[in-house]
Design a protein around this motif. Sequence first.
Motif, PDB file in Angstrom:
ATOM      1  N   ARG A  47      26.552  33.320  -6.395  1.00  0.00           N
ATOM      2  CA  ARG A  47      25.165  32.839  -6.466  1.00  0.00           C
ATOM      3  C   ARG A  47      24.215  33.817  -7.116  1.00  0.00           C
ATOM      4  NH1 ARG A  47      23.177  30.921  -0.624  1.00  0.00           N
ATOM      5  NH2 ARG A  47      24.588  32.527   0.094  1.00  0.00           N
ATOM      6  N   ARG A  74      28.559  25.282  -3.372  1.00  0.00           N
ATOM      7  CA  ARG A  74      28.218  23.991  -2.746  1.00  0.00           C
ATOM      8  C   ARG A  74      27.748  22.971  -3.771  1.00  0.00           C
ATOM      9  NH1 ARG A  74      24.511  26.819   1.858  1.00  0.00           N
ATOM     10  NH2 ARG A  74      24.059  28.118   0.055  1.00  0.00           N
ATOM     11  N   ALA A 101      32.303  32.888   0.549  1.00  0.00           N
ATOM     12  CA  ALA A 101      32.224  32.467   1.952  1.00  0.00           C
ATOM     13  C   ALA A 101      30.897  32.890   2.543  1.00  0.00           C
ATOM     14  CB  ALA A 101      33.370  33.092   2.749  1.00  0.00           C
ATOM     15  N   GLY A 102      30.492  32.187   3.570  1.00  0.00           N
ATOM     16  CA  GLY A 102      29.302  32.565   4.329  1.00  0.00           C
ATOM     17  C   GLY A 102      29.698  32.803   5.770  1.00  0.00           C
ATOM     18  N   ASN A 103      28.939  33.642   6.442  1.00  0.00           N
ATOM     19  CA  ASN A 103      29.247  33.903   7.844  1.00  0.00           C
ATOM     20  C   ASN A 103      28.034  34.510   8.518  1.00  0.00           C
ATOM     21  OD1 ASN A 103      30.461  34.404  10.298  1.00  0.00           O
ATOM     22  ND2 ASN A 103      32.122  35.655   9.465  1.00  0.00           N
ATOM     23  N   PHE A 104      27.688  34.004   9.682  1.00  0.00           N
ATOM     24  CA  PHE A 104      26.785  34.736  10.561  1.00  0.00           C
ATOM     25  C   PHE A 104      27.375  34.603  11.954  1.00  0.00           C
ATOM     26  CE2 PHE A 104      25.010  30.463  10.041  1.00  0.00           C
ATOM     27  CZ  PHE A 104      24.871  30.032  11.353  1.00  0.00           C
ATOM     28  N   GLN A 110      24.061  28.833  19.895  1.00  0.00           N
ATOM     29  CA  GLN A 110      22.928  29.246  19.055  1.00  0.00           C
ATOM     30  C   GLN A 110      23.138  28.897  17.577  1.00  0.00           C
ATOM     31  OE1 GLN A 110      21.836  33.351  19.985  1.00  0.00           O
ATOM     32  NE2 GLN A 110      22.293  32.916  22.135  1.00  0.00           N
ATOM     33  N   SER A 112      22.742  26.097  14.913  1.00  0.00           N
ATOM     34  CA  SER A 112      22.124  24.775  14.715  1.00  0.00           C
ATOM     35  C   SER A 112      23.054  23.901  13.883  1.00  0.00           C
ATOM     36  CB  SER A 112      20.784  24.937  13.986  1.00  0.00           C
ATOM     37  OG  SER A 112      21.021  25.287  12.629  1.00  0.00           O
ATOM     38  N   ASN A 114      22.417  22.569  11.157  1.00  0.00           N
ATOM     39  CA  ASN A 114      22.317  22.993   9.752  1.00  0.00           C
ATOM     40  C   ASN A 114      23.060  24.297   9.495  1.00  0.00           C
ATOM     41  OD1 ASN A 114      21.359  22.454   7.135  1.00  0.00           O
ATOM     42  ND2 ASN A 114      19.776  24.024   7.385  1.00  0.00           N
ATOM     43  N   GLY A 115      23.027  25.186  10.489  1.00  0.00           N
ATOM     44  CA  GLY A 115      23.773  26.439  10.355  1.00  0.00           C
ATOM     45  C   GLY A 115      25.268  26.177  10.294  1.00  0.00           C
ATOM     46  N   ILE A 119      27.882  26.762   6.727  1.00  0.00           N
ATOM     47  CA  ILE A 119      29.149  27.507   6.625  1.00  0.00           C
ATOM     48  C   ILE A 119      30.286  26.587   6.180  1.00  0.00           C
ATOM     49  CG2 ILE A 119      30.830  28.879   7.916  1.00  0.00           C
ATOM     50  CD1 ILE A 119      27.991  30.177   7.328  1.00  0.00           C
ATOM     51  N   ILE A 122      29.825  25.946   2.455  1.00  0.00           N
ATOM     52  CA  ILE A 122      30.197  27.065   1.574  1.00  0.00           C
ATOM     53  C   ILE A 122      31.717  27.262   1.587  1.00  0.00           C
ATOM     54  CG2 ILE A 122      30.004  29.543   1.170  1.00  0.00           C
ATOM     55  CD1 ILE A 122      27.212  29.391   2.563  1.00  0.00           C
ATOM     56  N   GLU A 201      30.803  42.943   4.466  1.00  0.00           N
ATOM     57  CA  GLU A 201      29.604  42.328   5.027  1.00  0.00           C
ATOM     58  C   GLU A 201      29.936  41.667   6.372  1.00  0.00           C
ATOM     59  OE1 GLU A 201      26.574  42.353   3.899  1.00  0.00           O
ATOM     60  OE2 GLU A 201      25.641  40.782   5.124  1.00  0.00           O
ATOM     61  N   ARG A 205      28.138  42.547   9.874  1.00  0.00           N
ATOM     62  CA  ARG A 205      27.376  41.526  10.608  1.00  0.00           C
ATOM     63  C   ARG A 205      27.892  41.386  12.039  1.00  0.00           C
ATOM     64  NH1 ARG A 205      24.938  36.735   7.381  1.00  0.00           N
ATOM     65  NH2 ARG A 205      24.175  37.815   5.558  1.00  0.00           N
TER      66      ARG A 205
HETATM   67  N1  COA Z   1      22.075  32.979  13.521  1.00  0.00           N
HETATM   68  C1  COA Z   1      21.864  31.664  13.716  1.00  0.00           C
HETATM   69  N2  COA Z   1      21.604  30.795  12.695  1.00  0.00           N
HETATM   70  C2  COA Z   1      21.577  31.298  11.431  1.00  0.00           C
HETATM   71  C3  COA Z   1      21.794  32.665  11.164  1.00  0.00           C
HETATM   72  C4  COA Z   1      22.042  33.516  12.280  1.00  0.00           C
HETATM   73  N3  COA Z   1      22.279  34.839  12.111  1.00  0.00           N
HETATM   74  N4  COA Z   1      21.717  32.843   9.817  1.00  0.00           N
HETATM   75  C5  COA Z   1      21.468  31.628   9.275  1.00  0.00           C
HETATM   76  N5  COA Z   1      21.382  30.706  10.251  1.00  0.00           N
HETATM   77  C6  COA Z   1      21.075  29.283  10.096  1.00  0.00           C
HETATM   78  C7  COA Z   1      19.665  29.094   9.611  1.00  0.00           C
HETATM   79  O1  COA Z   1      18.730  29.197  10.673  1.00  0.00           O
HETATM   80  C8  COA Z   1      19.724  27.688   9.042  1.00  0.00           C
HETATM   81  O2  COA Z   1      19.700  26.706  10.034  1.00  0.00           O
HETATM   82  P1  COA Z   1      18.311  25.925  10.415  1.00  0.00           P
HETATM   83  O3  COA Z   1      17.891  25.207   9.179  1.00  0.00           O
HETATM   84  O4  COA Z   1      18.712  25.011  11.527  1.00  0.00           O
HETATM   85  O5  COA Z   1      17.334  26.983  10.831  1.00  0.00           O
HETATM   86  C9  COA Z   1      21.123  27.622   8.466  1.00  0.00           C
HETATM   87  O6  COA Z   1      21.888  28.684   9.079  1.00  0.00           O
HETATM   88  C10 COA Z   1      21.145  27.824   6.976  1.00  0.00           C
HETATM   89  O7  COA Z   1      20.452  29.025   6.724  1.00  0.00           O
HETATM   90  P2  COA Z   1      20.015  29.414   5.253  1.00  0.00           P
HETATM   91  O8  COA Z   1      19.561  30.837   5.245  1.00  0.00           O
HETATM   92  O9  COA Z   1      19.121  28.370   4.702  1.00  0.00           O
HETATM   93  O10 COA Z   1      21.408  29.252   4.531  1.00  0.00           O
HETATM   94  P3  COA Z   1      21.881  29.766   3.170  1.00  0.00           P
HETATM   95  O11 COA Z   1      22.723  28.684   2.703  1.00  0.00           O
HETATM   96  O12 COA Z   1      20.821  30.265   2.286  1.00  0.00           O
HETATM   97  O13 COA Z   1      22.698  31.071   3.597  1.00  0.00           O
HETATM   98  C11 COA Z   1      24.382  31.965   5.030  1.00  0.00           C
HETATM   99  C12 COA Z   1      24.033  31.050   3.912  1.00  0.00           C
HETATM  100  C13 COA Z   1      23.835  31.314   6.254  1.00  0.00           C
HETATM  101  C14 COA Z   1      25.871  32.088   5.138  1.00  0.00           C
HETATM  102  C15 COA Z   1      23.795  33.368   4.880  1.00  0.00           C
HETATM  103  O14 COA Z   1      23.963  34.059   6.068  1.00  0.00           O
HETATM  104  C16 COA Z   1      24.413  34.229   3.792  1.00  0.00           C
HETATM  105  O15 COA Z   1      24.141  34.022   2.624  1.00  0.00           O
HETATM  106  N6  COA Z   1      25.228  35.238   4.124  1.00  0.00           N
HETATM  107  C17 COA Z   1      25.745  36.237   3.161  1.00  0.00           C
HETATM  108  C18 COA Z   1      27.144  36.058   2.826  1.00  0.00           C
HETATM  109  C19 COA Z   1      28.057  36.344   3.966  1.00  0.00           C
HETATM  110  O16 COA Z   1      27.831  35.874   5.053  1.00  0.00           O
HETATM  111  N7  COA Z   1      29.101  37.111   3.713  1.00  0.00           N
HETATM  112  C20 COA Z   1      30.094  37.412   4.699  1.00  0.00           C
HETATM  113  C21 COA Z   1      31.271  36.525   4.548  1.00  0.00           C
HETATM  114  S1  COA Z   1      32.508  36.933   5.741  1.00  0.00           S
END
Ligand code: COA
Length: 268
Positions: A47, A74, A101-104, A110, A112, A114-115, A119, A122, A201, A205
């Motif tokens: 991205r 996506r 990949a994405g991850n939190f 906790q 949502s 959308n959260g 994931i 992605i 990352e 995290r």
């Molecule tokens: N705890 C709880 N919810 C979380 C969160 C956290 N730490 N981080 C994001 N979210 C939720 C957001 O609140 C949102 O939900 P909502 O609309 O109900 O509030 C939803 O996830 C999407 O968040 P957004 O930031 O809009 O998503 P994004 O598509 O821009 O980002 C993620 C994608 C969420 C994966 C972001 O954390 C990211 O880009 N991470 C970096 C890459 C990564 O994770 N690398 C490690 C891979 S192992």
Amino acid sequence: MTTVPSCFAPDVLAGQVALVTGGATGIGKEICRVLGAHGARIVMASRTRENLAAAVDELRAEGVDATFGVCDVRDAEAVRAVVEGAVTDGGRLDIVVNDAAGNFPAPMSQISPNGFKAIVDIDLLGTYNVTRAAFDAWLRDHGGTIVNISAPFEQRGVAYQAHVAAAKSGVDSLTRTCAVEWGPYGIRANAIAPGSMHGTEGLRRFADAVPGSQDRPTNPLGMHGHGSDVAYLALFLCTPAARFVSGQVIAVDGAGTTDMLRLGAGQI
Ligand code: COA
């Protein structure tokens, strides 16, 4: 920087083109480095243009033939444009590595809807988008190799990873389906499931979300892996030596998800 010297011929992938999503950082960048050091032309996709440009500069300085395309996995249309661009520029597309990949880390209570969806979109839909685009643009007519970066979660319950475990289990399933449906096209599909990886990352995290949880590696080998541990397996899977290996999910985790009863060396 790889951890151990390569045992592969430096030209084992010469003339091949590899698309690596999530290739600008972490494990994905190590995969680019290792595949590139063994002769493949690398197309990184992710991205963030700044990360991609920096990673391409870094690998070019090491002698890797690298370029990049910007897309969110996506976005099926954006993915298609990057995949078709890779084929046009490189003249072929032999290898697809789905690493984006994405991850939190968060307890399910906790996360949502959308959260959770973010994931799954992605990790799972993104893998589908890239793989389908590559099949249509090149693999269907020429064969090739797909390597999906998964997680060793499919057989387990994983706290703080409800969304990731569900998505990556889907990736494992998709890997097997690709292997079965597309084997007749000369396509092999495998997945690699990394355990805890030093300097990623994901590890950072998790350490933030659950303080102390990552202080000590909990696998029997007592160490964190390195991106190159994953990259060398990816390289093997892309070589002709793996020509009969398909449909597999292979963990690179120091047996961290294999053991039930963990004993120290002196206890055995
Ligand atoms: N705890 C709880 N919810 C979380 C969160 C956290 N730490 N981080 C994001 N979210 C939720 C957001 O609140 C949102 O939900 P909502 O609309 O109900 O509030 C939803 O996830 C999407 O968040 P957004 O930031 O809009 O998503 P994004 O598509 O821009 O980002 C993620 C994608 C969420 C994966 C972001 O954390 C990211 O880009 N991470 C970096 C890459 C990564 O994770 N690398 C490690 C891979 S192992």
